[in-house]
Design an enzyme around this catalytic site. Structure first.
Site, PDB file in Angstrom:
ATOM      1  N   GLU A  84       8.906  19.046  22.890  1.00 26.58           N
ATOM      2  CA  GLU A  84      10.219  19.287  22.942  1.00 26.58           C
ATOM      3  C   GLU A  84      10.650  20.167  22.518  1.00 26.58           C
ATOM      4  O   GLU A  84      12.348  20.978  23.667  1.00 26.58           O
ATOM      5  CB  GLU A  84      10.900  17.506  21.975  1.00 26.58           C
ATOM      6  N   SER A 113      19.829   9.775  21.451  1.00 28.48           N
ATOM      7  CA  SER A 113      20.681  10.987  23.568  1.00 28.48           C
ATOM      8  C   SER A 113      20.025   9.073  24.384  1.00 28.48           C
ATOM      9  O   SER A 113      18.815   8.997  25.345  1.00 28.48           O
ATOM     10  CB  SER A 113      19.995  11.812  23.083  1.00 28.48           C
ATOM     11  N   SER A 162      16.491  20.140  11.305  1.00 34.05           N
ATOM     12  CA  SER A 162      17.561  21.595  11.456  1.00 34.05           C
ATOM     13  C   SER A 162      17.081  23.266  11.080  1.00 34.05           C
ATOM     14  O   SER A 162      15.506  22.901  11.274  1.00 34.05           O
ATOM     15  CB  SER A 162      18.126  21.000   9.785  1.00 34.05           C
TER      16      SER A 162
END
Length: 289
Positions: free
Chosen positions: A144, A60, A267
């Site tokens: 995070e 990102s 995930s």
């Protein structure tokens, strides 16, 4: 803050704090997404630094970043394999780095592939010591997924406010099921805030604890459901694009992006494994031989 040397803190924290330096995260690779310990990007010692070769993906903000913290393999023979990893701070503006933006179906390109071909980093810019990258990487991910979501929740609140305003304007707020789902979304956002504040209260050490472990699973599932709610509030208009293909309104874009929330940064399945093993102390299921 928790793993850097005094010199690293003095050099890097001011730029992070005032926004003058933009950073990206060099974790995922084509063959190492959920299995982060399997990264193959190499960092070989040469003189007073490291030469980095390999590839990262889904990075990102790489296109705009000044620095990247690269999780790479500095000891290929170490066992178990995560012990051979180092967390190296690497400047992005150099000849040995190529950034290729990945264009999404929305037309955006917020992610990139990053190719390291003889990129150089200084030995003083290894965080946590050579071979200590796994601990630093896990600490980074814990924060995070935990306390850092306080800022993210401001964007979530804006999205929820827009959904509520739209439901009032088009009459869908009269539907009791829609009203209940809006109430559930409101409560879920408050739960996220209280849990993030709880995480901050134990964040004096390098491990945010159990509160941080549940955060990613909760907010990712919540935001995915918020995307579904937005489309149901939009009704038939959710099927239409304004103009050219993929010229979408903000709620349509939010819905598409929210589908990835339960995949990136670990995930939902990986998050449940983390909770079961590290928070609940359950044994790891043996792999079949």
């Amino acid at each position: 803050i928790h793993f850097g040397s005094d010199d690293q803190k003095a050099r890097f924290l001011p730029g992070i704090l005032d926004g003058s330096q933009i950073w990206c995260q060099g974790y995922s690779e084509p063959g190492a997404g959920s299995d982060l310990a399997n990264v193959q990007t190499r960092g070989e010692r040469e003189g007073d630094g490291f030469v980095i070769d390999g590839q990262k993906v889904w990075t990102s903000g790489a296109e705009w970043s000044d620095w990247c913290f690269v999780l790479c393999r500095t000891d290929p023979d170490a066992q178990p394999k995560h012990r051979g990893l180092s967390y190296i701070l690497c400047p992005m503006d150099q000849p040995g780095i190529e950034v290729r933006p990945i264009v999404q179906m929305t037309g955006d390109a917020e992610f990139s592939e990053v190719f390291f071909s003889g990129a150089r980093a200084q030995a003083d810019d290894v965080v946590g010591g050579e071979g200590g990258g796994w601990r630093v990487a896990m600490g980074t991910l814990a924060f995070e997924r935990g306390a850092s979501t306080l800022g993210q929740q401001m964007a979530f609140q804006n999205e929820l406010d827009e959904i509520i305003a739209l439901a009032k304007a088009n009459g869908r707020s009269e539907d009791p099921l829609i009203r209940q789902r809006i109430a559930d979304a409101w409560m879920g956002l408050r739960i996220q805030r209280y849990n993030a504040l709880r995480t901050l209260s134990v964040a004096e050490g390098a491990d945010p604890g159990r509160a941080g472990m549940v955060t990613k699973l909760f907010w990712a599932t919540w935001h995915r459901n918020l995307g579904k709610l937005a489309m149901d509030v939009l009704g038939p208009e959710a099927e239409l694009a304004e103009g050219a293909p993929y010229l979408l309104n903000r709620l349509q874009r939010m819905y598409l992006f929210s589908r990835s929330d339960t995949i990136y940064a670990g995930s939902n399945q990986i998050q449940r494994n983390i909770i079961s093993e590290r928070a609940l102390g359950m044994p790891r299921e043996p792999r079949p031989t």
